[in-house]
Design a protein around this motif. Sequence first.
Motif, PDB file in Angstrom:
ATOM      1  N   GLN A   1     -17.297  38.481  15.395  1.00 47.21           N
ATOM      2  CA  GLN A   1     -16.446  39.148  15.872  1.00 47.21           C
ATOM      3  C   GLN A   1     -17.101  38.345  17.229  1.00 47.21           C
ATOM      4  OE1 GLN A   1     -19.141  43.533  16.361  1.00 47.21           O
ATOM      5  NE2 GLN A   1     -17.900  44.277  14.416  1.00 47.21           N
ATOM      6  N   ARG A   2     -17.301  37.350  17.670  1.00 52.78           N
ATOM      7  CA  ARG A   2     -17.257  37.027  19.042  1.00 52.78           C
ATOM      8  C   ARG A   2     -17.138  34.707  19.045  1.00 52.78           C
ATOM      9  NH1 ARG A   2     -18.644  37.984  23.565  1.00 52.78           N
ATOM     10  NH2 ARG A   2     -20.313  36.080  24.232  1.00 52.78           N
ATOM     11  N   GLN A   3     -17.189  34.763  17.693  1.00 49.21           N
ATOM     12  CA  GLN A   3     -16.217  34.178  16.513  1.00 49.21           C
ATOM     13  C   GLN A   3     -17.135  32.680  17.587  1.00 49.21           C
ATOM     14  OE1 GLN A   3     -12.352  34.379  18.605  1.00 49.21           O
ATOM     15  NE2 GLN A   3     -11.269  35.352  17.261  1.00 49.21           N
ATOM     16  N   LEU A   4     -18.059  32.718  16.970  1.00 51.60           N
ATOM     17  CA  LEU A   4     -19.416  32.010  17.297  1.00 51.60           C
ATOM     18  C   LEU A   4     -19.149  30.628  16.252  1.00 51.60           C
ATOM     19  CD1 LEU A   4     -22.266  33.315  18.147  1.00 51.60           C
ATOM     20  CD2 LEU A   4     -21.269  32.562  19.868  1.00 51.60           C
ATOM     21  N   LYS A   5     -19.387  29.594  17.487  1.00 47.97           N
ATOM     22  CA  LYS A   5     -19.211  28.340  16.213  1.00 47.97           C
ATOM     23  C   LYS A   5     -21.137  28.205  15.751  1.00 47.97           C
ATOM     24  CE  LYS A   5     -14.925  25.966  18.095  1.00 47.97           C
ATOM     25  NZ  LYS A   5     -14.365  25.380  18.786  1.00 47.97           N
ATOM     26  N   VAL A   6     -21.212  28.263  14.712  1.00 47.53           N
ATOM     27  CA  VAL A   6     -21.780  27.910  14.028  1.00 47.53           C
ATOM     28  C   VAL A   6     -22.529  26.224  13.224  1.00 47.53           C
ATOM     29  CG1 VAL A   6     -23.922  28.489  12.600  1.00 47.53           C
ATOM     30  CG2 VAL A   6     -22.732  30.364  13.014  1.00 47.53           C
ATOM     31  N   LYS A   7     -23.484  26.089  14.078  1.00 48.08           N
ATOM     32  CA  LYS A   7     -23.752  24.256  13.923  1.00 48.08           C
ATOM     33  C   LYS A   7     -24.807  24.205  13.134  1.00 48.08           C
ATOM     34  CE  LYS A   7     -21.608  22.474  18.279  1.00 48.08           C
ATOM     35  NZ  LYS A   7     -21.272  22.057  19.219  1.00 48.08           N
ATOM     36  N   LYS A   8     -26.023  24.642  13.531  1.00 50.13           N
ATOM     37  CA  LYS A   8     -27.198  24.542  12.360  1.00 50.13           C
ATOM     38  C   LYS A   8     -27.485  26.060  12.505  1.00 50.13           C
ATOM     39  CE  LYS A   8     -28.390  22.485  16.291  1.00 50.13           C
ATOM     40  NZ  LYS A   8     -29.136  21.692  16.850  1.00 50.13           N
ATOM     41  N   THR A   9     -28.333  25.955  11.374  1.00 52.14           N
ATOM     42  CA  THR A   9     -28.687  27.205   9.767  1.00 52.14           C
ATOM     43  C   THR A   9     -29.880  27.178   9.272  1.00 52.14           C
ATOM     44  OG1 THR A   9     -27.651  27.160   8.248  1.00 52.14           O
ATOM     45  CG2 THR A   9     -26.073  28.430  10.512  1.00 52.14           C
ATOM     46  N   ILE A  10     -30.603  27.986   8.923  1.00 52.79           N
ATOM     47  CA  ILE A  10     -31.913  28.157   8.486  1.00 52.79           C
ATOM     48  C   ILE A  10     -31.771  29.799   7.741  1.00 52.79           C
ATOM     49  CG2 ILE A  10     -34.411  28.350   8.074  1.00 52.79           C
ATOM     50  CD1 ILE A  10     -34.779  27.015  10.633  1.00 52.79           C
ATOM     51  N   GLU A  11     -32.113  30.040   6.196  1.00 53.77           N
ATOM     52  CA  GLU A  11     -32.209  31.159   5.465  1.00 53.77           C
ATOM     53  C   GLU A  11     -33.167  31.470   4.863  1.00 53.77           C
ATOM     54  OE1 GLU A  11     -30.519  32.245   1.525  1.00 53.77           O
ATOM     55  OE2 GLU A  11     -28.772  31.568   3.102  1.00 53.77           O
ATOM     56  N   LEU A  12     -34.135  32.112   5.150  1.00 50.13           N
ATOM     57  CA  LEU A  12     -35.132  32.523   5.118  1.00 50.13           C
ATOM     58  C   LEU A  12     -35.166  34.299   4.446  1.00 50.13           C
ATOM     59  CD1 LEU A  12     -36.879  31.531   8.472  1.00 50.13           C
ATOM     60  CD2 LEU A  12     -37.364  30.612   5.866  1.00 50.13           C
ATOM     61  N   THR A  13     -36.302  34.374   3.622  1.00 53.81           N
ATOM     62  CA  THR A  13     -35.879  35.588   2.630  1.00 53.81           C
ATOM     63  C   THR A  13     -36.865  36.472   2.657  1.00 53.81           C
ATOM     64  OG1 THR A  13     -37.834  34.720   0.814  1.00 53.81           O
ATOM     65  CG2 THR A  13     -34.902  34.082   0.559  1.00 53.81           C
ATOM     66  N   SER A  14     -37.386  36.683   4.358  1.00 54.29           N
ATOM     67  CA  SER A  14     -37.979  37.982   4.281  1.00 54.29           C
ATOM     68  C   SER A  14     -37.874  37.682   6.074  1.00 54.29           C
ATOM     69  CB  SER A  14     -39.759  37.795   3.721  1.00 54.29           C
ATOM     70  OG  SER A  14     -40.484  37.329   5.275  1.00 54.29           O
ATOM     71  N   ASN A  15     -38.073  39.327   6.793  1.00 54.26           N
ATOM     72  CA  ASN A  15     -38.337  39.150   8.278  1.00 54.26           C
ATOM     73  C   ASN A  15     -39.423  39.145   8.870  1.00 54.26           C
ATOM     74  OD1 ASN A  15     -36.536  41.591  10.091  1.00 54.26           O
ATOM     75  ND2 ASN A  15     -38.791  42.073  10.179  1.00 54.26           N
ATOM     76  N   GLU A  16     -40.432  38.580   8.162  1.00 58.74           N
ATOM     77  CA  GLU A  16     -41.285  38.636   8.792  1.00 58.74           C
ATOM     78  C   GLU A  16     -41.623  36.650   8.744  1.00 58.74           C
ATOM     79  OE1 GLU A  16     -44.879  38.514   9.960  1.00 58.74           O
ATOM     80  OE2 GLU A  16     -43.876  40.407   9.571  1.00 58.74           O
ATOM     81  N   ALA A  17     -40.537  35.829   7.267  1.00 57.24           N
ATOM     82  CA  ALA A  17     -40.377  34.490   7.801  1.00 57.24           C
ATOM     83  C   ALA A  17     -39.373  34.022   8.492  1.00 57.24           C
ATOM     84  CB  ALA A  17     -39.916  33.945   6.395  1.00 57.24           C
ATOM     85  N   VAL A  18     -38.179  34.962   9.099  1.00 53.95           N
ATOM     86  CA  VAL A  18     -37.695  35.241  10.362  1.00 53.95           C
ATOM     87  C   VAL A  18     -38.547  35.198  11.363  1.00 53.95           C
ATOM     88  CG1 VAL A  18     -35.562  35.759  11.032  1.00 53.95           C
ATOM     89  CG2 VAL A  18     -35.317  35.942   8.747  1.00 53.95           C
ATOM     90  N   LYS A  19     -39.193  36.297  11.134  1.00 50.40           N
ATOM     91  CA  LYS A  19     -39.749  35.662  13.146  1.00 50.40           C
ATOM     92  C   LYS A  19     -41.554  35.196  13.292  1.00 50.40           C
ATOM     93  CE  LYS A  19     -43.147  39.632  12.934  1.00 50.40           C
ATOM     94  NZ  LYS A  19     -44.325  41.250  13.172  1.00 50.40           N
ATOM     95  N   GLN A  20     -41.537  34.939  12.117  1.00 46.08           N
ATOM     96  CA  GLN A  20     -42.813  32.983  12.263  1.00 46.08           C
ATOM     97  C   GLN A  20     -41.470  32.449  12.948  1.00 46.08           C
ATOM     98  OE1 GLN A  20     -45.665  33.875  12.663  1.00 46.08           O
ATOM     99  NE2 GLN A  20     -45.637  35.823  12.258  1.00 46.08           N
ATOM    100  N   ALA A  21     -40.541  32.234  11.882  1.00 46.62           N
ATOM    101  CA  ALA A  21     -39.934  30.877  12.228  1.00 46.62           C
ATOM    102  C   ALA A  21     -39.498  30.622  13.539  1.00 46.62           C
ATOM    103  CB  ALA A  21     -38.688  30.868  11.227  1.00 46.62           C
ATOM    104  N   VAL A  22     -39.041  31.882  14.469  1.00 48.95           N
ATOM    105  CA  VAL A  22     -38.507  32.269  16.053  1.00 48.95           C
ATOM    106  C   VAL A  22     -39.534  31.856  16.366  1.00 48.95           C
ATOM    107  CG1 VAL A  22     -37.698  33.626  17.295  1.00 48.95           C
ATOM    108  CG2 VAL A  22     -36.437  33.225  15.320  1.00 48.95           C
ATOM    109  N   ILE A  23     -40.429  31.851  16.738  1.00 46.35           N
ATOM    110  CA  ILE A  23     -42.164  32.345  17.234  1.00 46.35           C
ATOM    111  C   ILE A  23     -42.262  30.506  17.326  1.00 46.35           C
ATOM    112  CG2 ILE A  23     -44.218  32.427  17.385  1.00 46.35           C
ATOM    113  CD1 ILE A  23     -44.230  35.663  15.917  1.00 46.35           C
TER     114      ILE A  23
END
Length: 305
Positions: free
Chosen positions: A210-232
Amino acid sequence: MNYTLHQLSVLLKVRDTGSVTKASEELFLSQPAVSVQLKKLQDQFEIPLFETVGRRISITEFGHEIADTAQRILDEIEAINYKSKTYQGAVAGKLKIGAVSTAKYIVPFFITDFLEKYPSVDLSVDVTNKSSVLKSLENNEIDIAMVSTIPRKIKAHSISLMKNQLYLVGGKEMPDLEKSISKKNLEQYRLIYREQGSATRLAMENYIAQRQLKVKKTIELTSNEAVKQAVIAGLGVSIMPLIGIQDSLKSGDLKIIPAKGLPVETYWNIIWMKSKNLPIAPKTFIEFVRNHRTQIIDNYYGYVK
């Protein structure tokens, strides 16, 4: 034949875990005790139930046949116990709930008081992603699902519980912003996704589209907790449900990044198939949720507005 129900239970556990060691751990028995029960059961059959390949024990085709029969026997015994308790006036039986992974922050508060009131109910909760939960619901492998969006393709009854709010978040190194982050600046960050099939992943993809963002770099993780720790850890930013990050926001490990179009809001719901003839335990749980949801939400989720 003089086998016991305990021996049949041991056989099933070894079959399901594929290991005497794992079976002994789940049965809270020693490995020798499990081996003794298997030997006593095997002694009553001329055809091998197991074979040893290297160091691993493997169940034979005949063993699988006996295990399938044992499962039916134990299910009937369990049904007898439930019926006995029901005739004594208790709500008894199995309650199988499937919950999307973020719902693990909600499920405990909805089941604790229920199980205290109805101790004869045996509960199992399978926490996985949305696709797997809905598949289990359609295949009649669970009674009730807890999801953040109601699927259109499934004919289901539902009870709405509370808002599910998703915010853009970053680690404590993120600068404090008085205004919404610009599209250009947001595009400079690595975005951390949940796996395919996750409702959080879908909400994030919809927002990006919807925002038409150009995503350049990504990481995919398999749990909410893993995402949270990666952001931290400062690996990137993500769009996450408020309900799973409240403690990290209070501690300052995470920050909400103001962004146009956020938060995304959906609703947590419990759903069950319209075509399913619910047993007494799931029926009672649904009524419990219907009657107590407001009190539970006020007690534990006052920060969700």
